[in-house]
Design a protein around this motif. Structure first.
Motif: not given
Length: 363
Positions: A212-230, A243-247
Protein backbone atom coordinates in the motif's frame (compact mmCIF):
# COMPACT_ATOMS: atom_id res chain seq x y z
CA UNK A 1 28.56 39.50 -65.81
CA UNK A 2 31.11 38.19 -68.32
CA UNK A 3 30.95 34.67 -69.73
CA UNK A 4 34.30 33.89 -68.06
CA UNK A 5 33.00 34.86 -64.59
CA UNK A 6 29.81 32.89 -65.21
CA UNK A 7 31.83 29.80 -66.19
CA UNK A 8 33.95 30.08 -63.01
CA UNK A 9 30.77 30.54 -60.94
CA UNK A 10 29.18 27.46 -62.52
CA UNK A 11 32.36 25.45 -61.95
CA UNK A 12 32.32 26.35 -58.23
CA UNK A 13 28.65 25.43 -57.95
CA UNK A 14 29.26 22.18 -59.80
CA UNK A 15 32.20 21.27 -57.56
CA UNK A 16 30.17 22.04 -54.46
CA UNK A 17 27.27 19.92 -55.77
CA UNK A 18 29.55 16.93 -56.50
CA UNK A 19 31.50 17.13 -53.24
CA UNK A 20 28.51 17.70 -50.97
CA UNK A 21 28.22 15.03 -48.25
CA UNK A 22 24.43 14.75 -48.57
CA UNK A 23 22.75 12.95 -51.51
CA UNK A 24 21.29 15.51 -53.97
CA UNK A 25 19.54 15.32 -57.34
CA UNK A 26 18.24 17.80 -59.92
CA UNK A 27 15.07 17.34 -62.08
CA UNK A 28 13.77 19.36 -65.00
CA UNK A 29 10.26 20.82 -65.02
CA UNK A 30 8.83 17.46 -66.16
CA UNK A 31 10.48 15.63 -63.22
CA UNK A 32 13.14 14.02 -65.41
CA UNK A 33 16.56 13.38 -63.83
CA UNK A 34 19.12 15.94 -64.99
CA UNK A 35 21.95 15.29 -62.53
CA UNK A 36 22.88 13.68 -59.22
CA UNK A 37 25.96 14.05 -57.06
CA UNK A 38 28.47 11.44 -55.92
CA UNK A 39 26.87 11.17 -52.48
CA UNK A 40 23.56 10.07 -54.06
CA UNK A 41 25.32 7.50 -56.24
CA UNK A 42 27.37 5.99 -53.39
CA UNK A 43 24.56 6.06 -50.81
CA UNK A 44 21.99 4.37 -53.05
CA UNK A 45 24.67 2.19 -54.70
CA UNK A 46 23.39 3.01 -58.18
CA UNK A 47 24.76 3.98 -61.61
CA UNK A 48 24.23 7.54 -62.67
CA UNK A 49 23.62 6.45 -66.26
CA UNK A 50 20.63 4.35 -65.15
CA UNK A 51 18.81 7.48 -63.98
CA UNK A 52 19.83 10.47 -66.10
CA UNK A 53 17.12 11.09 -68.71
CA UNK A 54 14.54 8.99 -66.91
CA UNK A 55 11.46 10.42 -65.21
CA UNK A 56 11.04 10.11 -61.45
CA UNK A 57 8.18 7.64 -61.98
CA UNK A 58 10.32 5.43 -64.21
CA UNK A 59 12.90 5.24 -61.40
CA UNK A 60 10.43 5.10 -58.51
CA UNK A 61 7.06 3.85 -59.80
CA UNK A 62 5.67 3.57 -56.26
CA UNK A 63 5.46 7.40 -56.18
CA UNK A 64 2.54 7.36 -58.67
CA UNK A 65 -0.42 9.23 -57.12
CA UNK A 66 1.35 10.00 -53.83
CA UNK A 67 1.19 13.27 -51.91
CA UNK A 68 4.96 13.46 -52.09
CA UNK A 69 5.00 13.60 -55.89
CA UNK A 70 2.28 16.26 -55.86
CA UNK A 71 4.29 18.24 -53.32
CA UNK A 72 7.34 18.15 -55.63
CA UNK A 73 5.22 19.37 -58.58
CA UNK A 74 3.82 22.14 -56.42
CA UNK A 75 7.36 23.35 -55.60
CA UNK A 76 8.08 23.67 -59.35
CA UNK A 77 4.77 25.46 -59.83
CA UNK A 78 4.92 27.89 -56.87
CA UNK A 79 8.65 28.16 -56.16
CA UNK A 80 8.02 27.57 -52.44
CA UNK A 81 10.51 25.08 -50.92
CA UNK A 82 9.34 22.27 -48.65
CA UNK A 83 10.86 19.94 -46.03
CA UNK A 84 9.73 16.36 -45.55
CA UNK A 85 10.63 14.11 -42.60
CA UNK A 86 11.27 10.36 -42.65
CA UNK A 87 10.78 9.84 -46.39
CA UNK A 88 11.38 6.29 -47.59
CA UNK A 89 13.23 5.40 -50.81
CA UNK A 90 13.24 1.82 -52.07
CA UNK A 91 15.88 0.14 -54.20
CA UNK A 92 16.03 -3.49 -55.28
CA UNK A 93 17.79 -4.63 -52.12
CA UNK A 94 17.39 -1.91 -49.51
CA UNK A 95 15.08 0.71 -48.01
CA UNK A 96 16.45 4.15 -47.16
CA UNK A 97 14.95 6.81 -44.90
CA UNK A 98 15.77 10.45 -45.61
CA UNK A 99 14.96 13.93 -44.42
CA UNK A 100 14.21 15.77 -47.69
CA UNK A 101 14.50 19.40 -48.70
CA UNK A 102 12.93 20.21 -52.12
CA UNK A 103 13.36 23.63 -53.81
CA UNK A 104 13.07 25.16 -57.26
CA UNK A 105 16.20 25.20 -59.43
CA UNK A 106 15.76 27.19 -62.64
CA UNK A 107 12.52 25.79 -64.12
CA UNK A 108 13.04 22.40 -62.46
CA UNK A 109 13.47 20.90 -58.99
CA UNK A 110 16.41 20.37 -56.67
CA UNK A 111 16.22 17.75 -53.92
CA UNK A 112 18.81 17.40 -51.19
CA UNK A 113 18.56 14.73 -48.53
CA UNK A 114 19.97 13.59 -45.21
CA UNK A 115 20.26 9.83 -44.76
CA UNK A 116 18.79 8.88 -41.36
CA UNK A 117 18.35 5.17 -42.08
CA UNK A 118 20.79 4.05 -39.37
CA UNK A 119 19.34 6.56 -36.91
CA UNK A 120 15.81 5.28 -37.47
CA UNK A 121 17.03 1.69 -37.13
CA UNK A 122 18.69 2.58 -33.82
CA UNK A 123 15.55 4.33 -32.59
CA UNK A 124 13.43 1.32 -33.56
CA UNK A 125 15.81 -0.97 -31.65
CA UNK A 126 15.65 1.31 -28.61
CA UNK A 127 11.86 1.30 -28.77
CA UNK A 128 11.85 -2.49 -29.00
CA UNK A 129 14.23 -2.67 -26.03
CA UNK A 130 12.03 -0.28 -24.08
CA UNK A 131 8.95 -2.36 -24.87
CA UNK A 132 10.77 -5.50 -23.75
CA UNK A 133 11.85 -3.80 -20.53
CA UNK A 134 8.28 -2.71 -19.88
CA UNK A 135 7.10 -6.30 -20.36
CA UNK A 136 9.85 -7.59 -18.03
CA UNK A 137 8.97 -4.91 -15.47
CA UNK A 138 5.30 -5.84 -15.67
CA UNK A 139 6.15 -9.51 -15.16
CA UNK A 140 8.41 -8.66 -12.21
CA UNK A 141 5.62 -6.64 -10.59
CA UNK A 142 3.26 -9.57 -11.09
CA UNK A 143 5.76 -11.99 -9.57
CA UNK A 144 6.38 -9.64 -6.64
CA UNK A 145 2.64 -9.40 -6.08
CA UNK A 146 2.36 -13.19 -6.13
CA UNK A 147 5.26 -13.48 -3.66
CA UNK A 148 3.65 -10.90 -1.37
CA UNK A 149 0.37 -12.78 -1.44
CA UNK A 150 2.14 -16.08 -0.80
CA UNK A 151 4.12 -14.56 2.08
CA UNK A 152 0.98 -13.10 3.60
CA UNK A 153 -0.94 -16.38 3.35
CA UNK A 154 2.01 -18.37 4.68
CA UNK A 155 2.52 -16.02 7.63
CA UNK A 156 -1.21 -15.90 8.33
CA UNK A 157 -1.65 -19.67 8.17
CA UNK A 158 1.35 -20.29 10.42
CA UNK A 159 -0.11 -18.07 13.12
CA UNK A 160 -3.06 -20.41 13.68
CA UNK A 161 -1.06 -23.47 14.87
CA UNK A 162 1.24 -21.21 16.91
CA UNK A 163 -1.77 -19.59 18.59
CA UNK A 164 -3.17 -23.04 19.30
CA UNK A 165 0.19 -24.04 20.77
CA UNK A 166 0.11 -21.03 23.09
CA UNK A 167 -3.41 -21.98 24.17
CA UNK A 168 -2.20 -25.49 24.96
CA UNK A 169 0.64 -24.03 27.00
CA UNK A 170 -1.92 -22.00 28.93
CA UNK A 171 -4.06 -25.08 29.55
CA UNK A 172 -1.06 -27.04 30.81
CA UNK A 173 -0.05 -24.21 33.10
CA UNK A 174 -3.55 -23.75 34.56
CA UNK A 175 -3.92 -27.49 35.19
CA UNK A 176 -0.76 -27.53 37.31
CA UNK A 177 0.67 -30.24 35.07
CA UNK A 178 4.07 -28.56 34.86
CA UNK A 179 6.53 -29.79 37.46
CA UNK A 180 9.24 -27.62 38.96
CA UNK A 181 11.79 -29.70 37.12
CA UNK A 182 10.46 -28.91 33.63
CA UNK A 183 9.19 -25.39 34.44
CA UNK A 184 12.31 -23.59 33.05
CA UNK A 185 12.03 -25.50 29.77
CA UNK A 186 8.28 -24.86 29.63
CA UNK A 187 8.79 -21.12 30.15
CA UNK A 188 11.32 -21.04 27.32
CA UNK A 189 8.88 -22.84 25.02
CA UNK A 190 6.21 -20.27 25.88
CA UNK A 191 8.63 -17.44 25.17
CA UNK A 192 9.70 -18.90 21.82
CA UNK A 193 6.07 -19.48 20.82
CA UNK A 194 5.15 -15.88 21.66
CA UNK A 195 8.21 -14.57 19.81
CA UNK A 196 7.28 -16.54 16.68
CA UNK A 197 3.68 -15.23 16.83
CA UNK A 198 4.92 -11.67 17.23
CA UNK A 199 7.33 -12.00 14.31
CA UNK A 200 4.68 -13.46 12.03
CA UNK A 201 2.34 -10.62 12.96
CA UNK A 202 5.14 -8.14 12.22
CA UNK A 203 5.77 -9.80 8.85
CA UNK A 204 2.09 -9.47 7.95
CA UNK A 205 2.23 -5.79 8.86
CA UNK A 206 5.33 -5.29 6.70
CA UNK A 207 3.73 -7.08 3.73
CA UNK A 208 0.54 -5.04 4.10
CA UNK A 209 2.59 -1.85 4.26
CA UNK A 210 4.64 -2.64 1.13
CA UNK A 211 1.50 -3.40 -0.88
CA UNK A 212 0.00 0.00 0.00
CA UNK A 213 2.94 2.35 -0.57
CA UNK A 214 1.14 4.10 -3.45
CA UNK A 215 -1.85 5.29 -1.44
CA UNK A 216 -3.04 8.85 -2.03
CA UNK A 217 -1.21 11.69 -0.31
CA UNK A 218 -2.70 14.67 1.48
CA UNK A 219 -1.64 17.66 3.56
CA UNK A 220 -0.07 16.57 6.86
CA UNK A 221 0.60 19.07 9.67
CA UNK A 222 3.76 18.20 11.61
CA UNK A 223 2.62 19.77 14.89
CA UNK A 224 -0.64 17.82 14.90
CA UNK A 225 1.12 14.50 14.31
CA UNK A 226 3.59 15.15 17.16
CA UNK A 227 0.73 16.18 19.45
CA UNK A 228 -1.03 12.87 18.73
CA UNK A 229 2.15 10.90 19.49
CA UNK A 230 2.61 12.83 22.75
CA UNK A 231 -0.92 11.90 23.79
CA UNK A 232 -0.37 8.22 22.99
CA UNK A 233 2.90 8.09 24.95
CA UNK A 234 1.94 10.57 27.69
CA UNK A 235 2.57 8.08 30.48
CA UNK A 236 6.04 7.15 29.20
CA UNK A 237 6.89 10.81 28.62
CA UNK A 238 5.93 11.72 32.20
CA UNK A 239 7.67 8.68 33.71
CA UNK A 240 10.92 9.27 31.79
CA UNK A 241 10.66 13.08 32.15
CA UNK A 242 11.22 13.30 28.40
CA UNK A 243 11.30 16.72 26.74
CA UNK A 244 10.21 16.95 23.10
CA UNK A 245 11.33 20.16 21.41
CA UNK A 246 9.67 21.09 18.13
CA UNK A 247 10.54 23.58 15.40
CA UNK A 248 8.45 23.47 12.24
CA UNK A 249 8.74 27.14 11.25
CA UNK A 250 10.70 26.34 8.09
CA UNK A 251 8.18 23.76 6.94
CA UNK A 252 4.95 23.33 8.96
CA UNK A 253 3.26 20.88 6.55
CA UNK A 254 4.04 18.21 3.98
CA UNK A 255 2.07 16.35 1.30
CA UNK A 256 2.27 12.70 2.36
CA UNK A 257 0.23 9.63 3.15
CA UNK A 258 -0.98 10.42 6.70
CA UNK A 259 -0.94 6.83 7.99
CA UNK A 260 2.59 6.29 6.70
CA UNK A 261 3.79 9.61 8.08
CA UNK A 262 2.30 8.80 11.50
CA UNK A 263 4.22 5.51 11.41
CA UNK A 264 7.52 7.29 10.64
CA UNK A 265 7.29 9.84 13.45
CA UNK A 266 5.70 7.42 15.92
CA UNK A 267 8.50 4.87 15.52
CA UNK A 268 11.32 7.40 15.74
CA UNK A 269 9.95 9.32 18.74
CA UNK A 270 8.93 6.18 20.66
CA UNK A 271 12.38 4.70 19.99
CA UNK A 272 14.01 7.86 21.33
CA UNK A 273 12.04 7.41 24.57
CA UNK A 274 12.54 3.63 24.74
CA UNK A 275 16.30 3.82 24.25
CA UNK A 276 16.92 6.76 26.60
CA UNK A 277 20.17 7.02 28.50
CA UNK A 278 19.75 5.80 32.12
CA UNK A 279 21.73 8.72 33.58
CA UNK A 280 19.94 11.63 31.91
CA UNK A 281 16.42 12.60 30.97
CA UNK A 282 15.66 12.22 27.28
CA UNK A 283 15.62 15.36 25.14
CA UNK A 284 14.18 14.84 21.65
CA UNK A 285 14.46 17.50 18.94
CA UNK A 286 12.01 17.29 16.03
CA UNK A 287 12.49 19.91 13.32
CA UNK A 288 12.07 20.63 9.64
CA UNK A 289 13.97 22.69 7.11
CA UNK A 290 14.63 22.96 3.39
CA UNK A 291 17.73 21.74 1.58
CA UNK A 292 17.92 22.68 -2.10
CA UNK A 293 14.19 23.49 -1.91
CA UNK A 294 13.43 19.95 -0.72
CA UNK A 295 11.78 19.18 2.65
CA UNK A 296 13.91 17.56 5.35
CA UNK A 297 12.80 16.18 8.72
CA UNK A 298 15.31 15.74 11.58
CA UNK A 299 14.75 13.72 14.75
CA UNK A 300 17.62 13.95 17.21
CA UNK A 301 17.94 12.49 20.72
CA UNK A 302 20.50 12.24 23.53
CA UNK A 303 19.87 8.58 24.25
CA UNK A 304 21.99 5.44 24.25
CA UNK A 305 23.03 5.71 20.61
CA UNK A 306 24.69 2.75 18.89
CA UNK A 307 27.77 1.72 16.95
CA UNK A 308 27.43 2.21 13.16
CA UNK A 309 30.93 1.00 12.25
CA UNK A 310 29.52 -2.26 10.82
CA UNK A 311 27.45 -0.38 8.28
CA UNK A 312 24.59 2.08 8.66
CA UNK A 313 22.43 0.15 6.19
CA UNK A 314 22.17 -2.73 8.70
CA UNK A 315 20.29 -0.41 11.05
CA UNK A 316 17.27 -0.65 8.74
CA UNK A 317 17.38 -4.43 8.27
CA UNK A 318 14.38 -6.56 9.14
CA UNK A 319 14.59 -7.95 12.72
CA UNK A 320 17.88 -6.10 13.27
CA UNK A 321 18.18 -4.71 16.81
CA UNK A 322 20.74 -2.24 18.11
CA UNK A 323 19.82 -2.91 21.77
CA UNK A 324 18.41 -6.06 23.34
CA UNK A 325 17.85 -4.94 26.95
CA UNK A 326 14.28 -3.81 26.18
CA UNK A 327 11.48 -5.65 24.43
CA UNK A 328 11.30 -5.29 20.65
CA UNK A 329 11.42 -7.12 17.33
CA UNK A 330 13.64 -4.88 15.21
CA UNK A 331 10.86 -4.08 12.72
CA UNK A 332 10.21 -0.36 13.29
CA UNK A 333 13.24 1.05 11.45
CA UNK A 334 12.75 -1.42 8.62
CA UNK A 335 9.18 -0.19 8.17
CA UNK A 336 10.30 3.45 8.29
CA UNK A 337 12.98 2.82 5.66
CA UNK A 338 10.50 0.96 3.42
CA UNK A 339 7.98 3.81 3.61
CA UNK A 340 10.51 6.56 2.90
CA UNK A 341 12.30 4.76 0.04
CA UNK A 342 8.96 3.57 -1.37
CA UNK A 343 7.89 7.20 -1.63
CA UNK A 344 11.10 8.22 -3.39
CA UNK A 345 12.84 9.64 -0.31
CA UNK A 346 16.00 8.89 1.64
CA UNK A 347 16.86 8.42 5.33
CA UNK A 348 20.28 8.93 6.93
CA UNK A 349 21.40 8.04 10.44
CA UNK A 350 24.26 9.38 12.56
CA UNK A 351 24.76 7.77 15.96
CA UNK A 352 27.40 7.40 18.66
CA UNK A 353 27.29 5.13 21.66
CA UNK A 354 26.17 6.90 24.88
CA UNK A 355 25.79 10.21 23.03
CA UNK A 356 22.61 9.88 21.00
CA UNK A 357 21.21 9.42 17.52
CA UNK A 358 20.07 11.65 14.67
CA UNK A 359 17.80 10.58 11.82
CA UNK A 360 17.60 12.83 8.79
CA UNK A 361 14.77 12.18 6.34
CA UNK A 362 14.76 13.65 2.83
CA UNK A 363 11.26 13.61 1.32
Amino acid sequence: MSAKIMNVDNEIKGAFFDMAHTPSVVFDKNMVFLDMNEAAISTLNIKKSDFIGKSILEAFPYLEGTERLEAYKNVIKTGKPISLDEISFYTDDKTFVFIVRAFKVGEGLGVTTLDITNLITTIDKLKATQNNLQIVNKNLKLKNKELEEFSYVAAHDLRAPLTNMQSLFGMLESSNAITDEVKPIFDKLKYVGKLMCDKLKALNNVIALKSNLEDKKEKVIFKEVVAKIKAIHSEKIVTSRAIIKEDFTALPTINYNPVQFDSILHNLISNAIKYKHPRRKPIIHVSTHLENNKPVLIIKDNGLGFDTSNGKSKVFGLFKRMHTHVEGLGVGLYIIHSIIVGNGGQIEVVSEENKGTQFKIYF
